[in-house]
Scaffold this motif. Structure first.
Motif, short mmCIF file in Angstrom:
data_model
loop_
_atom_site.label_atom_id
_atom_site.label_comp_id
_atom_site.label_asym_id
_atom_site.label_seq_id
_atom_site.Cartn_x
_atom_site.Cartn_y
_atom_site.Cartn_z
N ARG A 145 44.28 43.58 44.70
CA ARG A 145 45.34 42.79 44.09
C ARG A 145 44.79 41.90 42.98
O ARG A 145 45.41 41.74 41.93
N ALA A 146 43.62 41.32 43.22
CA ALA A 146 43.02 40.45 42.22
C ALA A 146 42.64 41.24 40.96
O ALA A 146 42.92 40.80 39.83
N LEU A 147 42.02 42.40 41.13
CA LEU A 147 41.63 43.20 39.98
C LEU A 147 42.85 43.66 39.19
O LEU A 147 42.83 43.67 37.95
N THR A 148 43.90 44.04 39.90
CA THR A 148 45.12 44.48 39.22
C THR A 148 45.75 43.34 38.42
O THR A 148 46.12 43.50 37.25
N ALA A 149 45.84 42.17 39.05
CA ALA A 149 46.44 41.02 38.38
C ALA A 149 45.61 40.57 37.18
O ALA A 149 46.15 40.28 36.10
#
Length: 255
Positions: free
Chosen positions: A219-223
């Motif tokens: 989720r962090a990498l996508t955001a």
């Protein structure tokens, strides 16, 4: 928190990536360290050397250098890069310093992994009278306030428990524990522009990222990737490097 086995497991899997994307340190740190020490040290020991980002600086001094690195994967890469450096697979807590101590004890980006209650007195006991403690590390910020705010908001939404240490916290740590004399701080700053791939690779090497669940990591990498696209494909870091130097007094000076 100490350099325990979970810390070893945490970073060992990222050794190659860590070496590739983590920024190095200003080379002038070596000269400032020697000037503070007063002459050429006869021995230098580095705590938590990792792949050798701090070792790059310390090797410039030209003194015999011992590196403590408990992770075998990082130590193997370190040995390849610095074949003439002695490497011990010990944590700082496990390592037995030589009788009489060492002239310089250095630590780059690993001070926070050492036990807060014992790291300062242990460091003091490791040094010869008049010996030098040298701690240095980066703080990653952003040159654009809008980028900083957007990135911090995105990460907070994924994990509200994440907290940043104050800037130059290890300077205050050394001062507060009162084990060292003539404590001084120097700050170096530079801008570092990263494209999306390089920036996300850098994030992958950070402890707070590595300690999160795979779902939170993704989720962090996508955001963050989405935000970098919105920024035009580049993030510019305000890289603050702090060097803290302290002098070990005679044994009667230690508290």
């Amino acid at each position: 928190m100490t350099e325990r086995s979970e810390v070893v497991d945490l970073f060992g899997s990222t050794a190659e990536l860590y070496q590739s994307v983590r920024p190095g340190y200003p080379p002038e740190i070596a000269g400032q360290l020697v000037a503070f020490h007063g002459d050429m040290p006869t021995s230098v020991v580095e705590i938590g050397a990792g792949t050798g980002k701090g070792t790059d600086v310390l090797a410039r001094i030209g003194a015999p250098l011992i590196c403590l690195e408990p992770d075998p994967r990082m130590a193997a890469l370190l040995a390849t890069r610095f074949p003439h450096v002695r490497i011990h697979g010990d944590t700082f807590e496990q390592w037995a310093p030589p009788a009489g101590g060492v002239d310089v004890l250095a630590c780059a980006m690993a001070w926070h992994w050492l036990d807060p209650a014992t790291r300062n007195p242990r460091a003091r006991r490791t040094l010869t009278p008049g010996g030098t403690l040298a701690i240095f590390g980066h703080r990653y910020d952003y040159t654009e306030p809008d980028q900083r705010a957007a990135i911090r908001a995105a990460l907070h939404a994924i994990d509200p428990t994440v907290r940043e240490r104050p800037a130059d916290w290890f300077h205050q740590d050394v001062v507060d524990h009162g084990q060292f004399l003539d404590v001084r701080k120097d700050v170096f700053r530079r801008e570092l522009a990263l494209d999306k791939e390089r920036y996300l690779d850098l994030v992958r090497t950070f402890g707070p990222f590595l300690t999160r669940s795979p779902e939170q990591q993704q989720r962090a990498l996508t955001a963050l990737g989405r935000l970098v696209d919105e920024f035009g494909g580049t993030v510019t870091l305000d890289l603050r490097t702090t060097l803290v130097l302290g002098r070990a007094g005679r044994r009667t000076d230690a508290r």
